[in-house]
Write a protein that holds these residues in place. Structure first.
Motif, PDB file in Angstrom:
ATOM      1  N   UNK A 146      56.677  45.080  29.242  1.00 52.03           N
ATOM      2  CA  UNK A 146      56.179  43.883  28.414  1.00 52.03           C
ATOM      3  C   UNK A 146      57.310  42.706  28.082  1.00 52.03           C
ATOM      4  N   UNK A 147      56.873  41.581  28.095  1.00 53.00           N
ATOM      5  CA  UNK A 147      57.944  40.648  27.744  1.00 53.00           C
ATOM      6  C   UNK A 147      56.981  39.240  27.280  1.00 53.00           C
ATOM      7  N   UNK A 148      57.527  38.287  26.644  1.00 54.20           N
ATOM      8  CA  UNK A 148      57.090  37.140  26.121  1.00 54.20           C
ATOM      9  C   UNK A 148      58.181  35.933  26.169  1.00 54.20           C
ATOM     10  N   UNK A 149      57.487  34.787  26.403  1.00 60.32           N
ATOM     11  CA  UNK A 149      58.304  33.493  26.565  1.00 60.32           C
ATOM     12  C   UNK A 149      57.699  32.635  25.472  1.00 60.32           C
ATOM     13  N   UNK A 150      58.313  32.624  24.320  1.00 53.51           N
ATOM     14  CA  UNK A 150      57.788  31.729  23.096  1.00 53.51           C
ATOM     15  C   UNK A 150      57.895  30.285  23.642  1.00 53.51           C
ATOM     16  N   UNK A 151      58.791  29.763  24.580  1.00 56.30           N
ATOM     17  CA  UNK A 151      58.767  28.463  24.778  1.00 56.30           C
ATOM     18  C   UNK A 151      57.437  28.074  25.774  1.00 56.30           C
ATOM     19  N   UNK A 152      57.168  29.001  26.573  1.00 59.86           N
ATOM     20  CA  UNK A 152      56.073  28.919  27.386  1.00 59.86           C
ATOM     21  C   UNK A 152      54.722  29.552  26.697  1.00 59.86           C
ATOM     22  N   UNK A 153      54.686  30.007  25.760  1.00 56.52           N
ATOM     23  CA  UNK A 153      53.631  30.367  24.929  1.00 56.52           C
ATOM     24  C   UNK A 153      52.791  31.600  25.703  1.00 56.52           C
ATOM     25  N   UNK A 154      53.444  32.409  26.426  1.00 54.06           N
ATOM     26  CA  UNK A 154      53.098  33.265  27.451  1.00 54.06           C
ATOM     27  C   UNK A 154      53.526  34.637  27.038  1.00 54.06           C
ATOM     28  N   UNK A 155      52.584  35.640  27.266  1.00 57.84           N
ATOM     29  CA  UNK A 155      52.885  37.082  27.446  1.00 57.84           C
ATOM     30  C   UNK A 155      52.863  37.591  28.876  1.00 57.84           C
ATOM     31  N   UNK A 156      53.719  38.558  29.279  1.00 55.88           N
ATOM     32  CA  UNK A 156      53.926  39.069  30.516  1.00 55.88           C
ATOM     33  C   UNK A 156      53.482  40.770  30.418  1.00 55.88           C
ATOM     34  N   UNK A 157      53.146  41.169  31.519  1.00 53.98           N
ATOM     35  CA  UNK A 157      53.127  42.689  31.838  1.00 53.98           C
ATOM     36  C   UNK A 157      53.419  42.924  33.090  1.00 53.98           C
ATOM     37  N   UNK A 158      54.655  43.373  33.590  1.00 52.62           N
ATOM     38  CA  UNK A 158      55.166  43.571  34.711  1.00 52.62           C
ATOM     39  C   UNK A 158      54.596  45.113  34.924  1.00 52.62           C
ATOM     40  N   UNK A 159      53.959  45.335  36.116  1.00 52.82           N
ATOM     41  CA  UNK A 159      53.347  46.693  36.355  1.00 52.82           C
ATOM     42  C   UNK A 159      53.891  46.921  37.821  1.00 52.82           C
ATOM     43  N   UNK A 160      54.643  48.175  37.696  1.00 56.48           N
ATOM     44  CA  UNK A 160      55.310  48.528  38.983  1.00 56.48           C
ATOM     45  C   UNK A 160      54.796  49.938  39.432  1.00 56.48           C
ATOM     46  N   UNK A 161      55.028  50.808  40.651  1.00 53.96           N
ATOM     47  CA  UNK A 161      54.380  51.916  40.807  1.00 53.96           C
ATOM     48  C   UNK A 161      52.954  52.156  40.635  1.00 53.96           C
ATOM     49  N   UNK A 162      52.135  51.178  40.827  1.00 53.21           N
ATOM     50  CA  UNK A 162      50.992  51.044  40.595  1.00 53.21           C
ATOM     51  C   UNK A 162      50.043  52.537  40.947  1.00 53.21           C
ATOM     52  N   UNK A 163      49.122  53.110  40.269  1.00 57.83           N
ATOM     53  CA  UNK A 163      48.411  54.207  40.602  1.00 57.83           C
ATOM     54  C   UNK A 163      46.933  53.810  40.586  1.00 57.83           C
ATOM     55  N   UNK A 164      46.037  54.543  41.580  1.00 61.04           N
ATOM     56  CA  UNK A 164      44.467  54.115  41.340  1.00 61.04           C
ATOM     57  C   UNK A 164      44.157  54.471  39.779  1.00 61.04           C
ATOM     58  N   UNK A 165      44.624  55.394  39.076  1.00 62.46           N
ATOM     59  CA  UNK A 165      44.291  55.658  37.650  1.00 62.46           C
ATOM     60  C   UNK A 165      44.617  54.351  36.834  1.00 62.46           C
ATOM     61  N   UNK A 166      45.576  53.325  37.281  1.00 60.31           N
ATOM     62  CA  UNK A 166      45.667  52.362  36.377  1.00 60.31           C
ATOM     63  C   UNK A 166      44.560  51.066  36.642  1.00 60.31           C
ATOM     64  N   UNK A 167      43.746  51.470  37.464  1.00 62.17           N
ATOM     65  CA  UNK A 167      42.513  50.504  37.638  1.00 62.17           C
ATOM     66  C   UNK A 167      41.847  50.227  36.132  1.00 62.17           C
TER      67      UNK A 167
END
Length: 124
Positions: A70-91
């Motif tokens: 998880x990360x955020x960019x206050x200048x862009x007013x945006x929150x992020x979630x980088x998801x790697x190694x995704x699994x079917x149970x992440x659906x």
């Protein structure tokens, strides 16, 4: 009040990656901790990750700690979630929200300003 709009979901194969974004409007965005939750069909909304207003501290659900960032960019007013190694149970549908607790919460009841969600589907 903060308005939140999630994007970046989609269909991905197991082992793949996605980056979710949560665009915020409202002058108070930078004063709140923020979180990501997810909800699969027939299941309760589940905590994924949270980040303090400054971005200096983060918190993850144990099952996602090594795969999600998880990360955020206050200048862009945006929150992020980088998801790697995704699994079917992440659906699930993934939501962002503002943390209105006095601390750093993993409980959905402490969050507000929920976005409409973005669908993530991981195929096996």
């Amino acid at each position: 009040q903060v308005q939140l709009v999630e994007s970046g979901g989609g269909l991905v194969q197991a082992g793949g990656s996605l980056r979710l974004s949560c665009a915020a409007s409202g002058r108070t965005f930078g004063t709140y901790a923020m979180g990501w939750f997810r909800q699969a069909p027939g299941k309760e909304r589940e905590f994924v990750a949270a980040i303090t207003w400054s971005g200096g501290s983060t918190l993850y659900a144990d099952s996602m700690k090594s795969r999600f960032t998880i990360s955020r960019d206050l200048a862009k007013n945006t929150l992020y979630l980088q998801m790697n190694s995704l699994k079917p149970e992440d659906t699930a549908v993934y939501y962002c929200a503002t943390d209105r607790s006095s601390g750093f919460s993993i409980s959905a009841s402490e969050y507000a300003d929920w976005g409409q969600g973005t669908q993530v589907t991981v195929s096996s």
